[in-house]
Design a protein around this motif. Structure first.
Motif, PDB file in Angstrom:
ATOM      1  N   SER A 107     -11.573 -26.001 -35.205  1.00 19.34           N
ATOM      2  CA  SER A 107     -11.359 -25.374 -33.901  1.00 19.34           C
ATOM      3  C   SER A 107     -10.678 -24.013 -34.033  1.00 19.34           C
ATOM      4  O   SER A 107     -11.025 -23.057 -33.333  1.00 19.34           O
ATOM      5  N   THR A 110     -13.243 -21.514 -35.617  1.00 18.92           N
ATOM      6  CA  THR A 110     -14.270 -21.175 -34.631  1.00 18.92           C
ATOM      7  C   THR A 110     -13.709 -20.251 -33.557  1.00 18.92           C
ATOM      8  O   THR A 110     -14.345 -19.269 -33.166  1.00 18.92           O
ATOM      9  N   ALA A 111     -12.496 -20.551 -33.096  1.00 16.89           N
ATOM     10  CA  ALA A 111     -11.873 -19.730 -32.065  1.00 16.89           C
ATOM     11  C   ALA A 111     -11.666 -18.301 -32.544  1.00 16.89           C
ATOM     12  O   ALA A 111     -11.950 -17.339 -31.829  1.00 16.89           O
ATOM     13  N   ALA A 147     -10.004 -18.229 -25.413  1.00 12.43           N
ATOM     14  CA  ALA A 147     -10.085 -18.332 -26.869  1.00 12.43           C
ATOM     15  C   ALA A 147      -8.697 -18.316 -27.502  1.00 12.43           C
ATOM     16  O   ALA A 147      -8.420 -19.051 -28.449  1.00 12.43           O
ATOM     17  N   TYR A 253     -19.060 -17.767 -26.491  1.00 13.02           N
ATOM     18  CA  TYR A 253     -17.799 -18.495 -26.548  1.00 13.02           C
ATOM     19  C   TYR A 253     -17.998 -19.990 -26.341  1.00 13.02           C
ATOM     20  O   TYR A 253     -17.147 -20.800 -26.729  1.00 13.02           O
ATOM     21  N   LEU A 256     -17.302 -22.777 -28.961  1.00 17.61           N
ATOM     22  CA  LEU A 256     -16.022 -23.458 -29.112  1.00 17.61           C
ATOM     23  C   LEU A 256     -16.056 -24.838 -28.453  1.00 17.61           C
ATOM     24  O   LEU A 256     -15.527 -25.810 -28.987  1.00 17.61           O
ATOM     25  N   SER A 260     -16.026 -28.614 -30.321  1.00 21.37           N
ATOM     26  CA  SER A 260     -15.075 -29.667 -29.955  1.00 21.37           C
ATOM     27  C   SER A 260     -15.788 -30.963 -29.606  1.00 21.37           C
ATOM     28  O   SER A 260     -15.335 -32.061 -29.971  1.00 21.37           O
ATOM     29  N   SER A 275      -6.729 -27.750 -25.445  1.00 24.59           N
ATOM     30  CA  SER A 275      -8.142 -27.493 -25.691  1.00 24.59           C
ATOM     31  C   SER A 275      -8.949 -27.551 -24.403  1.00 24.59           C
ATOM     32  O   SER A 275      -9.851 -26.738 -24.185  1.00 24.59           O
TER      33      SER A 275
END
Length: 311
Positions: A107, A110-111, A147, A253, A256, A260, A275
């Motif tokens: 996470s 990726t963010a 983000a 985006y 993300l 998850s 999150s």
């Protein structure tokens, strides 16, 4: 000398562009999971990030080659300078990303890496001459805040692996500019074939010193990674050809969120409230952008172009 007119831009279709970009994020999130498994000892001895990138290009190229064998596209007047620049940026970006996910949480990586739409939107102003008005700035800023919430900034975030992901964000943001330039000039399949052919050569040379025999499971993960990346590229190229880069790229985006969801479905990792809040903010930014684009296009149907303003 016979002068040829530059190819006319493809018809703009923001709705289709968003749908294609969302589908691309589904595939991209899957590639990061595969890269995580390959870069750790989940499926066998960990593979070097350069070898993972090589496998990504090789399997993507053969998947696209199979499609080309059926469609038999005509390769005409490719701009090799743009193709080479795009391939170098893309190969560098995915390699940095694959290296990052092996050392920090998926996470987080990726963010950080998917801040590339912000870089892409900013670079589109000087390189593509796109006009970014207050609504697009606001929507991008909202997504950026989401983000950052998912990133959970702190002393532990800014380590070497996080800097690798940040480098991936910048190089992939720069790649967006070359993709947009190519999407306005050449057919999507031609762009993908040339990009992945160049990537095969480039990454095979780079990975030669680090190559190790993959396990059977790793071969399967490499194949899945390559085919998903080819599918993501196909959706992405077609999305970029149908809307401004500054409009469509913030929707990436959503990767993300899908990352998850995959994490929860496969590894039973339940997102915490941070999150969830971050994901909701990202979706809100994308929704604002889509709503404003719809309103603006409706207004421009009634107002002469010379009176139109930036949005």
């Amino acid at each position: 000398m016979v002068q040829t007119q530059p190819p006319s831009p493809r018809p703009q279709n923001p709705t289709a562009a968003v749908a294609l970009m969302v589908l691309a994020t589904v595939f991209i999130a899957g590639t990061t999971l595969c890269a995580k498994a390959l870069g750790t000892e989940t499926l066998g001895p960990s593979l070097h990030s350069l070898q993972i990138s090589q496998g990504r290009f090789v399997f993507a190229f053969f998947g696209l080659l199979s499609v080309a064998a059926v469609l038999r596209p005509k390769i005409s007047n490719p701009n090799l300078r743009l193709h080479i620049s795009r391939t170098i940026c893309g190969a560098t970006g995915v390699t940095l990303m694959f290296a990052a996910v092996a050392f920090i949480p998926l996470s987080d990586a990726t963010a950080i890496s998917f801040l590339n739409p912000v870089f892409g939107m900013l670079l589109a102003i000087p390189f593509l001459g796109e006009k970014v008005g207050p609504w697009r700035w606001a929507a991008a800023a909202i997504a950026f805040v989401g983000a950052l919430i998912l990133l959970r900034p702190g002393p532990d975030t800014f380590q070497v692996a996080a800097l690798l992901a940040l480098g991936a964000a910048f190089t992939m943001g720069l790649e967006l500019i070359f993709i947009k330039k190519l999407a306005d000039r050449e057919p999507p399949l031609q762009i993908l074939l040339i990009n992945n052919a160049l990537g095969c050569v480039l990454m095979s040379l780079a990975a030669a010193a680090y190559w190790a025999p993959p396990t059977l499971a790793q071969w399967g993960a490499l194949a899945a990674l390559g085919l998903m990346m080819a599918s993501a590229q196909t959706c992405f190229i077609n999305a970029m050809a149908r809307a401004d880069a500054s409009y469509v790229t913030p929707f990436s985006y959503l990767t993300l969120i899908f990352a998850s969801l995959y994490d929860w479905a496969i590894f039973k990792s339940v997102p915490d409230w941070v999150s969830v809040v971050g994901a909701c903010i990202i979706v809100s930014g994308a929704a604002l952008l889509a709503w404003r684009e719809t309103v603006n296009r409706s207004r421009l149907r009634r107002v002469p172009a010379s009176l139109g303003g930036r949005v």
